[in-house]
Design an enzyme around this catalytic site. Structure first.
Site, PDB file in Angstrom:
ATOM      1  N   GLY A  66      45.799  14.276  52.961  1.00 26.53           N
ATOM      2  CA  GLY A  66      44.386  13.776  52.447  1.00 26.53           C
ATOM      3  C   GLY A  66      43.507  14.917  51.712  1.00 26.53           C
ATOM      4  N   GLN A  67      43.015  15.596  52.459  1.00 24.86           N
ATOM      5  CA  GLN A  67      41.794  16.302  51.953  1.00 24.86           C
ATOM      6  C   GLN A  67      42.195  17.870  51.377  1.00 24.86           C
ATOM      7  OE1 GLN A  67      41.959  16.109  55.498  1.00 24.86           O
ATOM      8  NE2 GLN A  67      40.008  15.578  56.337  1.00 24.86           N
ATOM      9  N   SER A  68      42.270  17.791  50.099  1.00 23.19           N
ATOM     10  CA  SER A  68      42.933  18.846  49.479  1.00 23.19           C
ATOM     11  C   SER A  68      42.242  20.294  49.436  1.00 23.19           C
ATOM     12  CB  SER A  68      43.415  18.592  48.116  1.00 23.19           C
ATOM     13  OG  SER A  68      42.184  18.149  47.365  1.00 23.19           O
TER      14      SER A  68
END
Ligand code: G3D
Length: 182
Positions: A66-68
């Site tokens: 999800g959160q790169s």
């Protein structure tokens, strides 16, 4: 206690627990610490907790996927990891491909080359949970050459399988740092 490891001078083993959001990492952490968990909040960034059992170790918790932006942060923290614990939501078949892809991304990181891996198939008390053999196949664990690994079923909700998971963690840690595990 206070042993000098063969790899360095840390007296504390470092265990990193990863998995997609909602896999159950926070619930597992508090279960392992012997707390009764009433409610969990989404992990923001990461948590670091000392874990008294099974030895002298700290456990760092990361959401992967999800959160790169966060990915860069957890990669920075993999250095010095003694055992990787990867938590899967066994009921979330829809996101299993994503969970597998993220696990491969973690394992490809050179700083965890040959670090032992414990996969916890969590939420196994749920009737719709995927079976352990199915999860093993979908993860392709048999293809992990040159790395010690284990796969355990557990439920952070009921506590089932957690003593066995800790036992496995202890022996993987022992294979990595013989002086740390009892
Ligand atoms: P995370 O830290 O990996 O993001 P959490 O995951 O520990 O916050 O758990 C996410 C949700 O899964 C929580 O439910 C939690 O109660 C639930 N959960 C954790 N472990 C188990 C388990 O073994 N079985 C079942 N059935 N549920 C579990 P909520 O409803 O609070 O989102």
């Amino acid at each position: 206690m206070g042993s000098v490891s063969s790899r360095g001078h840390r007296a504390e083993a470092q265990v990193v627990m990863m998995g997609l959001d909602s896999a159950g990492k926070t619930t597992l952490l508090y279960r392992l610490k012997g707390y009764q968990l009433v409610e969990t909040l989404p992990t923001v960034g990461f948590n670091v907790e000392p874990l008294e059992e099974p030895g002298h170790m700290s456990l760092t918790l990361w959401d992967v996927g999800g959160q790169s932006q966060l990915r860069a942060s957890w990669k920075d923290h993999l250095e010095g990891t003694d055992v990787l614990v990867y938590v899967l939501d066994s009921t979330d078949e829809a996101r299993l491909p994503e969970a597998v892809a993220e696990l491969r991304e973690v394992l490809d990181d050179p700083s965890v080359a040959s670090v032992p891996l414990l996969v916890l198939a969590n939420k196994q008390e749920a009737p719709q949970a995927l079976s352990l053999p199915e999860i093993r196949d979908r993860l392709g664990l048999q293809g992990f050459l040159g790395r010690s690994w284990d796969l355990r079923a557990c439920s952070a909700l009921t506590g089932a399988g957690l003593p066995e998971a800790l036992e496995s963690l202890r022996s993987l840690l022992k294979s990595r740092r013989p002086c740390m595990a009892r």
